[in-house]
Motif scaffolding. Structure first.
Motif, short mmCIF file in Angstrom:
data_model
loop_
_atom_site.label_atom_id
_atom_site.label_comp_id
_atom_site.label_asym_id
_atom_site.label_seq_id
_atom_site.Cartn_x
_atom_site.Cartn_y
_atom_site.Cartn_z
N THR A 23 0.82 -1.22 0.00
CA THR A 23 0.00 0.00 0.00
C THR A 23 0.85 1.26 0.00
O THR A 23 0.40 2.30 -0.46
N GLU A 24 2.09 1.19 0.48
CA GLU A 24 2.95 2.37 0.51
C GLU A 24 3.62 2.65 -0.83
O GLU A 24 4.10 3.75 -1.06
N ASP A 25 3.67 1.66 -1.72
CA ASP A 25 4.37 1.87 -2.99
C ASP A 25 3.60 1.37 -4.21
O ASP A 25 4.14 1.23 -5.27
N ARG A 26 2.30 1.16 -4.07
CA ARG A 26 1.54 0.59 -5.18
C ARG A 26 0.89 1.61 -6.09
O ARG A 26 0.45 1.28 -7.17
N GLY A 27 0.76 2.86 -5.65
CA GLY A 27 0.06 3.83 -6.47
C GLY A 27 -1.39 3.41 -6.63
O GLY A 27 -2.03 3.00 -5.68
N GLN A 28 -1.88 3.46 -7.85
CA GLN A 28 -3.27 3.07 -8.11
C GLN A 28 -3.40 1.63 -8.57
O GLN A 28 -4.49 1.17 -8.86
N GLY A 29 -2.31 0.90 -8.68
CA GLY A 29 -2.35 -0.48 -9.16
C GLY A 29 -2.66 -1.45 -8.05
O GLY A 29 -2.88 -1.08 -6.90
N PRO A 30 -2.67 -2.75 -8.37
CA PRO A 30 -2.97 -3.76 -7.36
C PRO A 30 -1.81 -3.96 -6.38
O PRO A 30 -0.66 -3.68 -6.70
N GLY A 31 -2.15 -4.46 -5.20
CA GLY A 31 -1.13 -4.94 -4.29
C GLY A 31 -0.67 -6.29 -4.81
O GLY A 31 -1.47 -7.06 -5.34
N ILE A 32 0.62 -6.58 -4.70
CA ILE A 32 1.16 -7.83 -5.23
C ILE A 32 2.03 -8.49 -4.18
O ILE A 32 2.85 -7.83 -3.54
N ALA A 33 1.86 -9.80 -4.02
CA ALA A 33 2.68 -10.56 -3.08
C ALA A 33 3.10 -11.88 -3.73
O ALA A 33 2.37 -12.44 -4.56
N HIS A 34 4.27 -12.34 -3.34
CA HIS A 34 4.72 -13.68 -3.72
C HIS A 34 4.38 -14.59 -2.55
O HIS A 34 4.99 -14.50 -1.49
N LEU A 35 3.38 -15.43 -2.74
CA LEU A 35 2.91 -16.34 -1.71
C LEU A 35 3.58 -17.69 -1.87
O LEU A 35 3.59 -18.25 -2.97
N THR A 36 4.15 -18.20 -0.79
CA THR A 36 4.61 -19.57 -0.74
C THR A 36 3.63 -20.32 0.13
O THR A 36 3.48 -20.02 1.32
N ALA A 37 2.91 -21.26 -0.49
CA ALA A 37 1.97 -22.11 0.25
C ALA A 37 2.71 -23.42 0.51
O ALA A 37 2.97 -24.20 -0.41
N ARG A 38 3.10 -23.62 1.74
CA ARG A 38 3.86 -24.81 2.10
C ARG A 38 3.01 -26.06 1.88
O ARG A 38 1.79 -25.98 1.76
N PRO A 39 3.62 -27.24 1.83
CA PRO A 39 2.83 -28.47 1.65
C PRO A 39 1.70 -28.54 2.69
O PRO A 39 1.93 -28.34 3.87
N GLY A 40 0.48 -28.76 2.20
CA GLY A 40 -0.67 -28.85 3.08
C GLY A 40 -1.26 -27.51 3.48
O GLY A 40 -2.26 -27.45 4.20
N ALA A 41 -0.70 -26.40 3.03
CA ALA A 41 -1.22 -25.07 3.39
C ALA A 41 -2.63 -24.88 2.84
O ALA A 41 -2.99 -25.45 1.81
N THR A 96 4.47 -32.75 -0.30
CA THR A 96 5.92 -32.58 -0.39
C THR A 96 6.37 -31.31 -1.10
O THR A 96 7.51 -30.87 -0.91
N GLU A 97 5.52 -30.70 -1.92
CA GLU A 97 5.96 -29.59 -2.76
C GLU A 97 5.27 -28.28 -2.37
O GLU A 97 4.06 -28.23 -2.17
N GLU A 98 6.06 -27.22 -2.30
CA GLU A 98 5.50 -25.90 -2.07
C GLU A 98 4.83 -25.41 -3.35
O GLU A 98 5.21 -25.79 -4.45
N ALA A 99 3.84 -24.53 -3.18
CA ALA A 99 3.24 -23.83 -4.32
C ALA A 99 3.69 -22.37 -4.22
O ALA A 99 3.58 -21.75 -3.16
N HIS A 100 4.24 -21.86 -5.30
CA HIS A 100 4.66 -20.45 -5.36
C HIS A 100 3.67 -19.73 -6.25
O HIS A 100 3.48 -20.12 -7.42
N VAL A 101 3.03 -18.71 -5.68
CA VAL A 101 1.91 -18.07 -6.35
C VAL A 101 2.06 -16.55 -6.29
O VAL A 101 2.34 -16.00 -5.23
N LEU A 102 1.84 -15.90 -7.41
CA LEU A 102 1.78 -14.44 -7.45
C LEU A 102 0.32 -14.07 -7.16
O LEU A 102 -0.58 -14.52 -7.86
N VAL A 103 0.10 -13.30 -6.10
CA VAL A 103 -1.25 -12.89 -5.71
C VAL A 103 -1.38 -11.39 -5.92
O VAL A 103 -0.57 -10.62 -5.41
N GLU A 104 -2.39 -10.99 -6.68
CA GLU A 104 -2.68 -9.58 -6.92
C GLU A 104 -4.04 -9.26 -6.31
O GLU A 104 -5.01 -9.96 -6.57
N VAL A 105 -4.09 -8.22 -5.51
CA VAL A 105 -5.33 -7.80 -4.85
C VAL A 105 -5.58 -6.35 -5.22
O VAL A 105 -4.70 -5.50 -5.08
#
Length: 201
Positions: A23-41, A96-105
């Motif tokens: 929120t401090e550096d997004r301007g008018q665009g979406p918030g973006i995060a790199h989510l790591t969902a661990r196994p079973g998350a 066993t495997e993590e999921a790496h996901v780009l999340v835009e809100v």
């Protein structure tokens, strides 16, 4: 509230997110995060956001989701968009495997008056409760704790709660979004890895 490099982690639900645009550096665009969902998350439960849209793009691994009653499994390069008001849930079914996901809100069309900080406040409070041991094994706070935190968010700016939960899946508790507490700004190696991961996709 957040800026590039901030970290949110929920040790109960297995979510680990690095903010790429906050929120401090997004301007008018979406918030973006790199989510790591661990196994079973898994996110705390089915929920919807009255004023926000979310887009999930899988970078590595698989992410399963239920959006508006339809179940899907997303692999690398695949995306799903959840419009405002649409019930959704997600999880990493791998053991066993993590999921790496780009999340835009982002704000939904017509929701220009909605403060994007509110979503981050909710995530921060819920992840904080989880990391403090104040949630059940699925990451849900007690109804009393959830109601107290929801009241605080609603009173602060007189707007609708940033997430609403189905009473069958989460008893209306805002904890059904995955608790998260910002941990640090001092993990530059992690941020570089996240950027490299995105650059390669």
């Amino acid at each position: 509230m957040s800026r590039c490099g901030d970290v949110y982690e929920n040790k109960v639900t297995g979510e680990y997110a690095v903010i790429l645009r906050g929120t401090e550096d997004r301007g008018q665009g979406p918030g973006i995060a790199h989510l790591t969902a661990r196994p079973g998350a898994a996110v705390v439960g089915e929920h919807f956001h009255p004023n926000l849209t979310e887009r999930f793009t899988v970078l590595r691994g698989r992410l399963d989701a239920c959006i508006a009653g339809s179940t899907l499994s997303l692999g690398p390069g695949q995306s799903a968009t959840v419009e405002a008001g649409v019930a959704h849930d997600w999880w990493n079914s791998s053991k066993t495997e993590e999921a790496h996901v780009l999340v835009e809100v982002d704000r939904a069309p017509g929701a220009d008056n909605v403060d994007p900080n509110r979503f981050e406040l909710l995530i921060g409070m819920l992840f904080g409760l989880a990391n403090a041991g104040k949630v059940d094994r699925k990451g849900r706070p007690s109804p009393l704790q959830a109601a107290g935190h929801r009241q605080g968010i609603c009173r602060r700016d007189r707007l609708h709660a940033p997430a609403t939960f189905d009473s069958a899946s989460g008893a209306g508790d805002p904890g059904a979004t995955r608790p998260s507490a910002r941990l640090s700004r001092d993990r530059p190696g992690l941020l570089q890895a996240a950027r490299a991961c995105h650059a390669g996709s």
